[in-house]
Scaffold this active site. Structure first.
Site, PDB file in Angstrom:
ATOM      1  N   LYS A 121       9.233 -12.059  -3.539  1.00 39.52           N
ATOM      2  CA  LYS A 121       8.817 -11.841  -4.934  1.00 39.52           C
ATOM      3  C   LYS A 121       9.689 -10.785  -5.614  1.00 39.52           C
ATOM      4  O   LYS A 121       9.957 -10.873  -6.818  1.00 39.52           O
ATOM      5  CB  LYS A 121       7.348 -11.434  -4.985  1.00 39.52           C
ATOM      6  CG  LYS A 121       6.366 -12.588  -4.835  1.00 39.52           C
ATOM      7  CD  LYS A 121       6.425 -13.543  -6.023  1.00 39.52           C
ATOM      8  CE  LYS A 121       5.314 -14.589  -5.982  1.00 39.52           C
ATOM      9  NZ  LYS A 121       5.390 -15.513  -7.129  1.00 39.52           N
TER      10      LYS A 121
ATOM     11  N   GLU B 230       2.020  -7.185  -4.794  1.00 40.78           N
ATOM     12  CA  GLU B 230       2.448  -6.941  -3.418  1.00 40.78           C
ATOM     13  C   GLU B 230       3.851  -6.335  -3.370  1.00 40.78           C
ATOM     14  O   GLU B 230       4.236  -5.714  -2.376  1.00 40.78           O
ATOM     15  CB  GLU B 230       2.406  -8.234  -2.605  1.00 40.78           C
ATOM     16  CG  GLU B 230       1.007  -8.723  -2.284  1.00 40.78           C
ATOM     17  CD  GLU B 230       0.312  -7.884  -1.216  1.00 40.78           C
ATOM     18  OE1 GLU B 230       1.010  -7.277  -0.373  1.00 40.78           O
ATOM     19  OE2 GLU B 230      -0.929  -7.833  -1.222  1.00 40.78           O
TER      20      GLU B 230
ATOM     21  N   GLN C 194       5.034 -20.178  -1.896  1.00 43.11           N
ATOM     22  CA  GLN C 194       4.243 -19.983  -0.687  1.00 43.11           C
ATOM     23  C   GLN C 194       3.596 -18.627  -0.909  1.00 43.11           C
ATOM     24  O   GLN C 194       4.241 -17.590  -0.804  1.00 43.11           O
ATOM     25  CB  GLN C 194       5.147 -19.985   0.553  1.00 43.11           C
ATOM     26  CG  GLN C 194       4.394 -20.027   1.887  1.00 43.11           C
ATOM     27  CD  GLN C 194       3.406 -18.895   2.117  1.00 43.11           C
ATOM     28  OE1 GLN C 194       2.197 -19.059   1.930  1.00 43.11           O
ATOM     29  NE2 GLN C 194       3.895 -17.718   2.503  1.00 43.11           N
TER      30      GLN C 194
ATOM     31  N   TYR D 154       6.620 -12.278   1.969  1.00 47.92           N
ATOM     32  CA  TYR D 154       6.190 -12.744   0.650  1.00 47.92           C
ATOM     33  C   TYR D 154       6.564 -11.741  -0.430  1.00 47.92           C
ATOM     34  O   TYR D 154       7.144 -12.106  -1.467  1.00 47.92           O
ATOM     35  CB  TYR D 154       4.680 -12.972   0.647  1.00 47.92           C
ATOM     36  CG  TYR D 154       4.087 -13.162  -0.729  1.00 47.92           C
ATOM     37  CD1 TYR D 154       4.220 -14.372  -1.400  1.00 47.92           C
ATOM     38  CD2 TYR D 154       3.392 -12.132  -1.365  1.00 47.92           C
ATOM     39  CE1 TYR D 154       3.675 -14.554  -2.668  1.00 47.92           C
ATOM     40  CE2 TYR D 154       2.846 -12.302  -2.622  1.00 47.92           C
ATOM     41  CZ  TYR D 154       2.992 -13.506  -3.274  1.00 47.92           C
ATOM     42  OH  TYR D 154       2.461 -13.675  -4.535  1.00 47.92           O
TER      43      TYR D 154
ATOM     44  N   SER E 247       4.284 -10.277  -8.423  1.00 49.04           N
ATOM     45  CA  SER E 247       3.078  -9.908  -7.673  1.00 49.04           C
ATOM     46  C   SER E 247       2.976  -8.410  -7.442  1.00 49.04           C
ATOM     47  O   SER E 247       3.988  -7.726  -7.229  1.00 49.04           O
ATOM     48  CB  SER E 247       3.093 -10.626  -6.317  1.00 49.04           C
ATOM     49  OG  SER E 247       2.112 -10.115  -5.446  1.00 49.04           O
TER      50      SER E 247
END
Length: 331
Positions: A160, A135, A91, A156, A133
């Site tokens: 990760k 992020e 996701q 998210y 990622s």
């Protein structure tokens, strides 16, 4: 490894999965892709790669499966016997992860554990790529590289970070040839329509054709290191060709704000974005990440990888694709 390698790609129907499938097929691989069962077809990005499964020479094969089903994953791994596993499924929408934190953790975080555990239990001697990622860095000061501490600012990103560390754990504990590719934002005309770069490029084309008047966006000051997805999947492949597994940042080393990207896309379409963009607080994140800029020196040095497409060229590619698509639709 055998002369003809076999790869399994989770998330093959996504942006990265489709470009990676193209790359691996061009290199002579047999490619298997994992996709979720749905009542509607979701294979648009890979329809041009389709091969009749009854063809004995077919090299692309699709399988239904879900990252929440560990037994199905193990069964597929034993049947396919891949040399390389590219784990891209997740996701992956940051803003949506605030609305669906539990689902994001189950798929983006624990999905990686289920896949690695299936590899361990089956004893499969494959190489494993984990899609990490930028992020994960959150508010850590740029530029960010492999030594920069993580400070995730969304469900998210937190998921990760978990996936990153579980990948390293399986590498160090069980000797699995597992790598983390810490990829900064990478875009293309195949990006999902709810992601900001595609949303902007698509709106520029539609406004230019008189099909819509306004574009609603949130934070225009957020800065990202935006690269071109086809170049980034090449970095994924290079990581799994190394003799010793390691983790790599993949980025352009340049920074571009949402406002900058707006300017590039709308100017390409012959528009002044300030006449058409409206602020909508619904698109703001509860916690923002102000600036991500990657330092990919290690990837350059050890993998021979370096980007060629930067944000201005990326915006041109994406806007031109939308303008062309709109023109074709009219015909």
């Amino acid at each position: 490894m055998p002369a003809t390698r076999t790869a399994l790609i989770t998330g093959i129907t996504g942006q990265d999965g489709s470009y990676l499938a193209e790359l691996l097929l061009s290199k002579g691989y047999v490619v298997h892709g994992l996709m979720r069962r749905s009542s509607t077809f979701s294979t648009t990005r890979i329809d041009h790669l389709y091969q009749d499964p009854h063809d004995p020479d077919a090299r692309l094969h699709l399988h239904y499966g879900d990252l929440a089903d560990g037994s199905r994953i193990a069964t597929l791994l034993e049947r396919i016997q891949p040399d390389e596993v590219y784990h891209l499924a997740a996701q992956s929408h940051v803003r949506v992860s605030f609305d669906e934190p539990e689902f994001t953790g189950t798929t983006t975080g624990l999905g990686t554990t289920r896949l690695l555990e299936a590899i361990r239990m089956t004893g499969l001697p494959c190489r494993f790529y984990q899609a990490s990622s930028s992020e994960m860095f959150g508010t850590s000061a740029p530029p960010q590289d492999e030594r920069t501490p993580f400070h995730p600012r969304s469900p998210y990103a937190a998921a990760k970070v978990y996936a990153y560390w579980i990948t390293r754990n399986y590498r160090e504990a069980y000797g699995i040839h597992a790598v983390n590719g810490i990829l900064f934002n990478h875009e293309s005309p195949r990006r999902g329509e709810t992601f900001v770069t595609r949303k902007i490029a698509r709106a520029a084309a539609r406004i230019a054709r008189g099909e819509q008047e306004f574009l609603h966006l949130g934070n225009l000051e957020a800065r990202r290191d935006w690269g071109y997805a086809p170049e980034y999947v090449d970095a994924m492949w290079r990581m799994l060709q190394t003799a010793t597994p390691d983790d790599y940042v993949v980025a352009t080393g340049t920074s571009c704000s949402v406002r900058d990207f707006l300017t590039f896309c709308f100017e390409r379409a012959g528009l002044d974005w300030e006449r058409h963009v409206r602020f909508d607080e619904r698109y703001l994140r509860p916690s923002e990440v102000p600036d991500l800029i990657g330092d990919a020196s290690k990837a350059d040095r050890e993998l021979g990888w370096r980007p060629t497409v930067l944000a201005p060229e990326l915006a041109r590619i994406m806007t031109d694709a939308e303008l062309h698509a709109e023109a074709e639709a009219v015909r």
